[in-house]
Design a protein around this motif. Structure first.
Motif: not given
Ligand code: SF4
Length: 492
Positions: A216, A219, A224, A226-227, A265, A296
C-alpha cells in the motif's frame, strides 16, 4: 527437493478460518477462499527453479486435519512453508509438533505478519526451523531452498534460524526485490480453481487474483495505525503497468477469466493508473474482464473514475473505518468525513461500484460516536453511493501501531497473549461505555440496512442482467446468513 506450501486445516466450531491474503482474520460459516497471491508466487518461483512443489491448501480443499497430516506424511516434503496469523499462531505451533512427529527431518518455515512482528516468540515456543520475516517471503523461500540445496552460499536478511542450539537471525528483512522480476503465477500448480468461484469480490466467474504492488502506498508516518500489513511491507513497490496488463491478458486468453481482483493494499493512482487503464482499453481487455481493486479516499478525481469505468473497472473497496474525524486522525487514515461522502458519490455517478468498510470498538469511541459511523455508512448505502459494506470490530494485531498503543494504555480486555481471542468473535479492546456484547451487536446492526425496503428497491432498480439477479440473490443470502449467525451467537 520437494517443497510444500501448506495451509493445514484448522478445525473449529467457530467456522472456517480465512487467513490467506487477508489483512484481518475471521472465521466464516459460509467459507470464502481467497487466493494466496504471495505463496502462489513462491510456488511458481520454486517450480521454475527446478524444485518439486506441492500446493497443499488443506483449508480450501476442505480436508480434515487427520487426512491432511496423513497426506503430507506420504508426500514427504523436505520443506513446508506455513502462513500464520495471530489467532491461529498457537495452533500452528502445535501443528508443527505434529508434523515433526511424522516427518522429523523435514524443515518447517513460518511466514506472515505475526511472526514478522514477533519472530523470536515462535522460535522459542515451537519447533519451527525457520521464520521468514517481511512480505517478500516468496523470494526468501527460494533463497532458503537454494541455500539448503547448496546452490546459494548465504541466507538473505530477514531469516530466523537455529544453529548449535542457539537462535540466530540474519538481520532486518529488506524489500529490495523487483516485482517486475516475478514470474507469471502458475495457476494450475496453485490449483486456482479452488478459489475462482466462491468469492464475493467476483460478480462473474471464473475470477482470479493479481497483486501489482506490495502493498500500500499510504505510508505517511507508517500508514494506518490499525493495519497489519505495514508490518510486512513498510515500504511500497509496484510492478510496471505493462506487466500487470500482460498478466491480465494471459488470464483472459489462457484461463478464460471474467473477473480480476487486484489485491494490492491500495491500487496505484496518478500516471501509473492512467497508463494501466489506457492499456486495458487499447488491448480490449476492458470488454473481456471486470476489474476490481482496493482504493483510498482522497486520491482520485472524476476524470480518473471516468477513465477507470472505460477501462473495465467495476468494484472499488474503500476503507471508511469511522464516521468521526477525531478517530480518522488518531488512526492516521489521512482522510476527511466530508471527503468520504463526496468520493463515494463520484465513482458511483461514473458507474463504478464502491464497497465500503467500517469498524467499531475503538477504545476511545463512545456509543454515540460509534452510532455516528453507522449513520454515515447508512447514508452512503441508502443514497446508493455505496453498493455494499462490511462492518467489523477493530483488532490490533502485534506489529501494528495500534497494538503498541493498546499495550501502553492498558486498553486490552484480556491478556494480550490470548491470541486465539483475536479472531473477531469479540472485541479485544475496552470501550468507554459499551459492553463487549453491545459492541458486537452494533457491528452487526448495520447489516440490517440491506434488509430495508428503501435499499432493496434501489437494488432492484440496478438489475440489468441475469448475472445481476444472481449476484444480488447471493448477496441477500449472505446477509441473512450473517444476521442469523449473529442471532445464534448472542442467543437472541
Ligand atoms: S488500511 Fe488500507 S490504506 Fe491504510 S495502510 Fe492498510 S492497506 Fe493502506
Amino acid at each position: 527437493m520437494k517443497i510444500a506450501i501448506s495451509y493445514p486445516p484448522i478445525q473449529s466450531e467457530k467456522g472456517v478460518p480465512l487467513l490467506s491474503q487477508n489483512r484481518q482474520f475471521q472465521y466464516f460459516q459460509s467459507p470464502t477462499y481467497i487466493y494466496p497471491v504471495v505463496p502462489a508466487y513462491a510456488a511458481t518461483m520454486l517450480k521454475n527453479a527446478g524444485y518439486e512443489v506441492v500446493w497443499d491448501d488443506g483449508i480450501a480443499e476442505e480436508k480434515t486435519f487427520d487426512q491432511w497430516l496423513k497426506d503430507i506424511e506420504q508426500r514427504k516434503p523436505d520443506v513446508l512453508m506455513i502462513e500464520s496469523k495471530t489467532p491461529v499462531i498457537k495452533k500452528h505451533w502445535k501443528i508443527i509438533s505434529d508434523i515433526k512427529k511424522v516427518l522429523p527431518s523435514s524443515k518447517v518455515a513460518l511466514v506472515g505478519d505475526h511472526v514478522t512482528a514477533l519472530p523470536l516468540e515462535s522460535m522459542q515456543k515451537s519447533e519451527v526451523d525457520f521464520v521468514l520475516t517481511g512480505g517478500d517471503y516468496d523470494f526468501l523461500l527460494l533463497n532458503l531452498v537454494n541455500f539448503l540445496n547448496g546452490k546459494e552460499k548465504q541466507l538473505e536478511p530477514g531469516f530466523w534460524y537455529r544453529e548449535n542450539n542457539a537462535i540466530k537471525n540474519t538481520g532486518q528483512f529488506k524489500l529490495n526485490h523487483s516485482l517486475d522480476d516475478l514470474p507469471y503465477i502458475d495457476r494450475e500448480l496453485t490449483k486456482w480453481q479452488l478459489y475462482n468461484e466462491s468469492n464475493g469480490n467476483f460478480k462473474v466467474t471464473p475470477g482470479a487474483y493479481t497483486m501489482a504492488g506490495r502493498d500500500c502506498w499510504w505510508r505517511k508516518d507508517g500508514g494506518c495505525t490499525f493495519c497489519s500489513w505495514p508490518t510486512l511491507y513498510p515500504t511500497f513497490r509496484v510492478m510496471k503497468p505493462e506487466r500487470l496488463a500482460d498478466e491480465i491478458g494471459l488470464l483472459i486468453e489462457h484461463y478464460r477469466v471474467k473477473s480480476v481482483f487486484d489485491d494490492t493494499g491500495c491500487f496505484p493512482a496518478g500516471e501509473w493508473l492512467r497508463g494501466f487503464a489506457n492499456l486495458m482499453i487499447e488491448r480490449g481487455y476492458n470488454k473481456k474482464v471486470q476489474f476490481s481493486c482496493n482504493m483510498r479516499f482522497g486520491t482520485l478525481k472524476r476524470e480518473d473514475y471516468q477513465l477507470m469505468k472505460k477501462a473495465g473497472f467495476r468494484m472499488l473497496l474503500f476503507g471508511i473505518e469511522s464516521g468521526n474525524q477525531a478517530t480518522l486522525d488518531k488512526l492516521n487514515k489521512g482522510t476527511t468525513i466530508t471527503g468520504i461522502m463526496e468520493e463515494c458519490r463520484l465513482p458511483r455517478e461514473e458507474g463504478l461500484e464502491p464497497h465500503i468498510t467500517i469498524m467499531v470498538g475503538y477504545p476511545w469511541e463512545t456509543r454515540q460516536e460509534a452510532l455516528k459511523t453507522l449513520a454515515v455508512a447508512k447514508t452512503l448505502m441508502q443514497k446508493g453511493w455505496a453498493i455494499t459494506l462490511q462492518s467489523t470490530v477493530v483488532i490490533p494485531y502485534p506489529g501494528s501501531k495500534l497494538y503498541a498503543e493498546a499495550l501502553k494504555n492498558n486498553w486490552f480486555r484480556f491478556d494480550p497473549k490470548d491470541y486465539e481471542r483475536f479472531d473477531m468473535k469479540e472485541p479485544v479492546l475496552n470501550t468507554p461505555d459499551m459492553t463487549p456484547e453491545e459492541v458486537m451487536k452494533l457491528c452487526d446492526e448495520i447489516y440490517k440496512v440491506f434488509l430495508t425496503p428503501k435499499y432493496m428497491l434501489r437494488q432492484l432498480t440496478r438489475i440489468r442482467t441475469l448475472r445481476d439477479v444472481k449476484y444480488s440473490v447471493k448477496g441477500v443470502a449472505k446477509v441473512l446468513a450473517h444476521v442469523k449467525d449473529f442471532g445464534r451467537e448472542n442467543g437472541s
